[in-house]
Write an enzyme that holds these catalytic residues in place. Structure first.
Site, PDB file in Angstrom:
ATOM      1  N   ASP A 106       0.853  -1.192   0.000  1.00  0.00           N
ATOM      2  CA  ASP A 106       0.000   0.000   0.000  1.00  0.00           C
ATOM      3  C   ASP A 106       0.892   1.247   0.000  1.00  0.00           C
ATOM      4  O   ASP A 106       1.891   1.322   0.719  1.00  0.00           O
ATOM      5  CB  ASP A 106      -0.913   0.001   1.228  1.00  0.00           C
ATOM      6  CG  ASP A 106      -2.078   0.955   1.077  1.00  0.00           C
ATOM      7  OD1 ASP A 106      -3.221   0.496   0.937  1.00  0.00           O
ATOM      8  OD2 ASP A 106      -1.840   2.188   1.096  1.00  0.00           O
ATOM      9  N   ILE A 107       0.521   2.234  -0.803  1.00  0.00           N
ATOM     10  CA  ILE A 107       1.332   3.449  -0.944  1.00  0.00           C
ATOM     11  C   ILE A 107       1.292   4.299   0.324  1.00  0.00           C
ATOM     12  O   ILE A 107       2.195   5.121   0.555  1.00  0.00           O
ATOM     13  CB  ILE A 107       0.839   4.260  -2.170  1.00  0.00           C
ATOM     14  CG1 ILE A 107       1.926   5.162  -2.701  1.00  0.00           C
ATOM     15  CG2 ILE A 107      -0.426   5.039  -1.853  1.00  0.00           C
ATOM     16  CD1 ILE A 107       1.600   5.777  -4.060  1.00  0.00           C
ATOM     17  N   GLY A 116     -16.012   2.718   3.209  1.00  0.00           N
ATOM     18  CA  GLY A 116     -14.753   3.441   3.099  1.00  0.00           C
ATOM     19  C   GLY A 116     -13.931   3.056   1.882  1.00  0.00           C
ATOM     20  O   GLY A 116     -12.737   3.373   1.808  1.00  0.00           O
ATOM     21  N   HIS A 164     -10.054  -5.384  -3.334  1.00  0.00           N
ATOM     22  CA  HIS A 164      -8.748  -5.580  -2.713  1.00  0.00           C
ATOM     23  C   HIS A 164      -8.903  -5.999  -1.263  1.00  0.00           C
ATOM     24  O   HIS A 164      -9.765  -5.497  -0.549  1.00  0.00           O
ATOM     25  CB  HIS A 164      -7.862  -4.330  -2.824  1.00  0.00           C
ATOM     26  CG  HIS A 164      -8.533  -3.057  -2.420  1.00  0.00           C
ATOM     27  ND1 HIS A 164      -9.428  -2.408  -3.238  1.00  0.00           N
ATOM     28  CD2 HIS A 164      -8.451  -2.321  -1.298  1.00  0.00           C
ATOM     29  CE1 HIS A 164      -9.867  -1.313  -2.638  1.00  0.00           C
ATOM     30  NE2 HIS A 164      -9.297  -1.243  -1.440  1.00  0.00           N
ATOM     31  N   LEU A 165      -8.044  -6.905  -0.874  1.00  0.00           N
ATOM     32  CA  LEU A 165      -7.974  -7.381   0.509  1.00  0.00           C
ATOM     33  C   LEU A 165      -6.755  -6.720   1.139  1.00  0.00           C
ATOM     34  O   LEU A 165      -5.633  -6.883   0.664  1.00  0.00           O
ATOM     35  CB  LEU A 165      -7.809  -8.904   0.493  1.00  0.00           C
ATOM     36  CG  LEU A 165      -7.589  -9.631   1.821  1.00  0.00           C
ATOM     37  CD1 LEU A 165      -8.803  -9.516   2.715  1.00  0.00           C
ATOM     38  CD2 LEU A 165      -7.300 -11.102   1.545  1.00  0.00           C
ATOM     39  N   HIS A 166      -6.990  -5.928   2.189  1.00  0.00           N
ATOM     40  CA  HIS A 166      -5.870  -5.324   2.925  1.00  0.00           C
ATOM     41  C   HIS A 166      -5.334  -6.364   3.913  1.00  0.00           C
ATOM     42  O   HIS A 166      -6.108  -6.963   4.662  1.00  0.00           O
ATOM     43  CB  HIS A 166      -6.334  -4.138   3.766  1.00  0.00           C
ATOM     44  CG  HIS A 166      -6.875  -2.960   3.018  1.00  0.00           C
ATOM     45  ND1 HIS A 166      -6.154  -1.792   2.861  1.00  0.00           N
ATOM     46  CD2 HIS A 166      -8.069  -2.745   2.423  1.00  0.00           C
ATOM     47  CE1 HIS A 166      -6.902  -0.902   2.210  1.00  0.00           C
ATOM     48  NE2 HIS A 166      -8.067  -1.455   1.930  1.00  0.00           N
TER      49      HIS A 166
HETATM   50  P1  5GP Z   1      -9.730   1.350   0.110  1.00  0.00           P
HETATM   51  O1  5GP Z   1      -9.896   2.630   0.880  1.00  0.00           O
HETATM   52  O2  5GP Z   1     -10.393   1.421  -1.245  1.00  0.00           O
HETATM   53  O3  5GP Z   1     -10.119   0.120   0.888  1.00  0.00           O
HETATM   54  O4  5GP Z   1      -8.183   1.160  -0.090  1.00  0.00           O
HETATM   55  C1  5GP Z   1      -7.471   1.696  -1.151  1.00  0.00           C
HETATM   56  C2  5GP Z   1      -6.011   1.623  -0.763  1.00  0.00           C
HETATM   57  O5  5GP Z   1      -5.233   1.812  -1.913  1.00  0.00           O
HETATM   58  C3  5GP Z   1      -5.596   2.686   0.253  1.00  0.00           C
HETATM   59  O6  5GP Z   1      -5.064   2.058   1.411  1.00  0.00           O
HETATM   60  C4  5GP Z   1      -4.552   3.500  -0.496  1.00  0.00           C
HETATM   61  O7  5GP Z   1      -3.476   3.930   0.314  1.00  0.00           O
HETATM   62  C5  5GP Z   1      -4.095   2.547  -1.583  1.00  0.00           C
HETATM   63  N1  5GP Z   1      -3.663   3.211  -2.813  1.00  0.00           N
HETATM   64  C6  5GP Z   1      -4.311   4.218  -3.460  1.00  0.00           C
HETATM   65  N2  5GP Z   1      -3.637   4.574  -4.563  1.00  0.00           N
HETATM   66  C7  5GP Z   1      -2.540   3.769  -4.613  1.00  0.00           C
HETATM   67  C8  5GP Z   1      -1.443   3.673  -5.535  1.00  0.00           C
HETATM   68  O8  5GP Z   1      -1.335   4.381  -6.538  1.00  0.00           O
HETATM   69  N3  5GP Z   1      -0.496   2.735  -5.262  1.00  0.00           N
HETATM   70  C9  5GP Z   1      -0.582   1.920  -4.148  1.00  0.00           C
HETATM   71  N4  5GP Z   1       0.412   1.046  -3.979  1.00  0.00           N
HETATM   72  N5  5GP Z   1      -1.596   1.992  -3.278  1.00  0.00           N
HETATM   73  C10 5GP Z   1      -2.563   2.898  -3.503  1.00  0.00           C
END
Ligand code: 5GP
Ligand code: ZN
Length: 115
Positions: free
Chosen positions: A31-32, A94, A101-103
């Protein structure tokens, strides 16, 4: 591949990422904006908007996603202390990127309830 999907572009290498794992069905990358010492995203190569987008034919794919995540968590040494899987779904969930995606979040004590 879905047009204008950030994570499809990451899978295709059009946007750089720190790759953790790849096979024919699953891709994982860091994650970035990590929220913990380990914060890795595990995604299906097939574009599904969110987990509710999955259908019967995706059952095996969802299993592979979790099994890949389990291996990654193990390789990162999270097994003993535990960790958290999160699948944010939709606006109230959120979710900000609409490719399933699975964190994998670990390496510190989590709290409950989540924010
Ligand atoms: P969500 O909020 O949709 O569950 O999670 C999206 C995740 O993607 C966030 O934790 C965010 O930091 C990550 N993310 C967003 N843009 C990018 C990117 O360009 N590269 C990477 N590696 N992660 C990203
Ligand atoms: Zn996508």
């Amino acid at each position: 591949m879905s047009d204008n999907c950030l994570f499809c572009k990451i899978i295709a290498g059009e946007i750089p990422s720190t790759e953790v794992y790849r096979d024919e069905d699953v891709f994982a990358f860091e994650d970035i904006n990590p929220t913990a010492p380990t914060h890795t995203l595990v995604i299906p190569i097939k574009h599904l908007q969110d987990v509710t987008d999955a259908e019967e034919e995706d059952a095996e794919l969802l299993g592979k996603l979790v099994l890949a995540a389990n291996r990654i968590a193990d390789e990162k040494g999270l097994g003993e202390d535990g960790f958290r899987y999160v699948i944010n779904t939709g606006r109230h969930g959120g979710q900000t990127v609409f490719h399933l995606h699975l964190h994998i979040i670990g390496g510190r004590q989590m709290t409950w309830p989540p924010g």
